[in-house]
Design a protein around this motif. Structure first.
Motif, short mmCIF file in Angstrom:
data_model
loop_
_atom_site.label_atom_id
_atom_site.label_comp_id
_atom_site.label_asym_id
_atom_site.label_seq_id
_atom_site.Cartn_x
_atom_site.Cartn_y
_atom_site.Cartn_z
N SER A 5 -64.82 119.60 65.56
CA SER A 5 -64.84 118.25 64.99
C SER A 5 -64.67 118.25 63.48
CB SER A 5 -66.16 117.55 65.36
OG SER A 5 -66.35 117.50 66.75
N ASP A 6 -64.75 119.42 62.86
CA ASP A 6 -64.63 119.52 61.41
C ASP A 6 -63.14 119.64 61.04
OD1 ASP A 6 -64.66 120.13 58.72
OD2 ASP A 6 -66.34 121.53 58.87
N PRO A 7 -62.60 118.67 60.29
CA PRO A 7 -61.18 118.73 59.92
C PRO A 7 -60.80 120.01 59.16
CG PRO A 7 -62.11 116.58 59.41
CD PRO A 7 -63.27 117.47 59.78
N GLY A 48 -58.06 111.68 66.57
CA GLY A 48 -59.42 112.03 66.16
C GLY A 48 -59.49 112.42 64.69
N THR A 49 -60.67 112.22 64.09
CA THR A 49 -60.84 112.54 62.68
C THR A 49 -60.70 114.03 62.40
OG1 THR A 49 -63.25 112.67 63.02
CG2 THR A 49 -62.36 110.56 62.29
N GLU A 50 -60.88 114.86 63.45
CA GLU A 50 -60.77 116.30 63.23
C GLU A 50 -59.34 116.73 62.88
OE1 GLU A 50 -60.10 115.64 67.65
OE2 GLU A 50 -61.40 114.86 66.07
N ASP A 74 -63.31 120.02 75.17
CA ASP A 74 -64.67 119.68 74.81
C ASP A 74 -65.69 119.87 75.93
OD1 ASP A 74 -63.77 118.97 72.30
OD2 ASP A 74 -63.43 116.88 72.86
N LYS A 75 -65.27 120.35 77.08
CA LYS A 75 -66.20 120.46 78.21
C LYS A 75 -67.36 121.41 77.94
CE LYS A 75 -63.89 117.82 81.12
NZ LYS A 75 -64.43 116.56 81.67
N LEU A 76 -67.13 122.41 77.08
CA LEU A 76 -68.17 123.40 76.82
C LEU A 76 -68.97 123.10 75.54
CD1 LEU A 76 -66.19 126.66 77.72
CD2 LEU A 76 -67.75 125.35 79.15
#
Length: 219
Positions: free
Chosen positions: A169-171, A197-199, A139-141
Motif C-alpha cells: 500500500s506504500d507508493p 489505488g494510491t499505492e 491482497d488475499k494474504l
C-alpha cells in the motif's frame, strides 16, 4: 488521542470501501496496523461514519448501468460475487441477490457459460516488448502480513518483478519495485496499466517523468 481515532476511522472507511467484512477489517487493523479493537468498537465506528451494507441502497438504474459496463470488459468472465464486490468498490450499495438477478437479465449467455465452466476468451493485442506493463497486487494474504506485488510485460508475458513484502500500500515501495524493474530491463514501458489505488501514484509520476525527460519509452 484524537489523531489515533481519526487514523483508525480512516482505515475502517478504506477497508469498508474495499468490500471487506467486519471480521476481515478487524484482522487487517490488527496484523497490518497493530490496532486491536473489539467488534463492538468497530460497529460503533461504522455507525458513526454511517457505513452500512443494508441501508441507503443505490439507485437501481445506476447499478444496471455499472453492470452493463463491467460486462463489456473483464466482468463478462466473473460471477455475481465478484461483480457484487466491484459494485461496493465503486460506492454502489446493493445486495448479492440483486446483482445475481440482474446478471441473469443482462447477460444470460455469460451466466450459462460460467455454469458450464466454458469461459469466453477475450482477444488481447500488444504491439511489442515493453509496450505495455501490467502492475497489480495480490491482497488475499494481507491479514497474515504477506503483501505480494507483481508486474508482467503484456507482449512476452515476461515477469518484470514479483515481490513479497510487509506492505503493498506504500507508493514508495511500489515505486522502488518499478525502478528496480527499469534497471533490470534497461528501459521503461511505453504504457503502464494498473488500478487507481494510491499505492500506484509513485510509479505514475516516475513514468510521466521518464517520458518527459527522454521522449521515448526505452532508456
Amino acid at each position: 488521542m484524537g489523531d489515533k481515532v481519526d487514523d483508525t476511522e480512516h482505515l475502517v472507511n478504506k477497508y469498508f470501501a474495499y468490500g471487506f467484512s467486519q471480521k476481515d477489517i478487524l484482522a487487517y487493523l490488527k496484523f497490518l496496523h497493530n490496532k486491536c479493537i473489539s467488534a463492538r468498537t468497530l460497529k460503533r465506528i461504522l455507525s458513526r461514519l454511517k457505513l452500512y451494507r443494508r441501508k441507503n441502497y443505490s439507485r437501481f438504474e445506476n447499478v444496471v448501468n455499472f453492470l452493463r459496463q463491467e460486462i463489456t470488459k473483464s466482468g463478462q468472465l466473473q460471477g455475481y460475487r465478484w461483480m457484487h464486490l466491484r459494485c461496493i468498490q465503486n460506492n454502489l450499495v446493493v445486495t448479492q441477490d440483486i446483482v445475481r438477478e440482474l446478471l441473469w437479465l443482462l447477460d444470460p449467455e455469460g451466466v450459462e457459460t460460467r455454469k458450464r465452466k466454458r469461459l469466453r476468451r477475450r482477444q488481447y493485442f500488444n504491439k511489442g516488448p515493453n509496450y505495455l506493463w501490467h502492475v497489480d497486487s495480490y491482497d488475499k494474504l494481507k491479514p497474515f502480513g504477506i503483501c505480494i506485488n507483481g508486474c508482467i510485460d503484456g507482449f512476452s508475458r515476461h515477469i518484470i518483478w514479483l515481490r513479497a513484502g510487509i506492505t503493498s500500500s506504500d507508493p514508495k515501495v511500489i515505486g522502488g519495485y518499478f525502478l528496480d524493474g527499469i534497471k533490470m530491463i534497461g528501459g521503461c514501458p511505453e504504457t503502464l496499466r494498473c488500478d487507481m489505488g494510491t499505492e500506484n501514484t509513485c510509479i505514475e509520476k516516475i513514468q510521466k517523468s521518464l517520458h518527459e525527460l527522454f521522449g521515448i519509452h526505452m532508456l
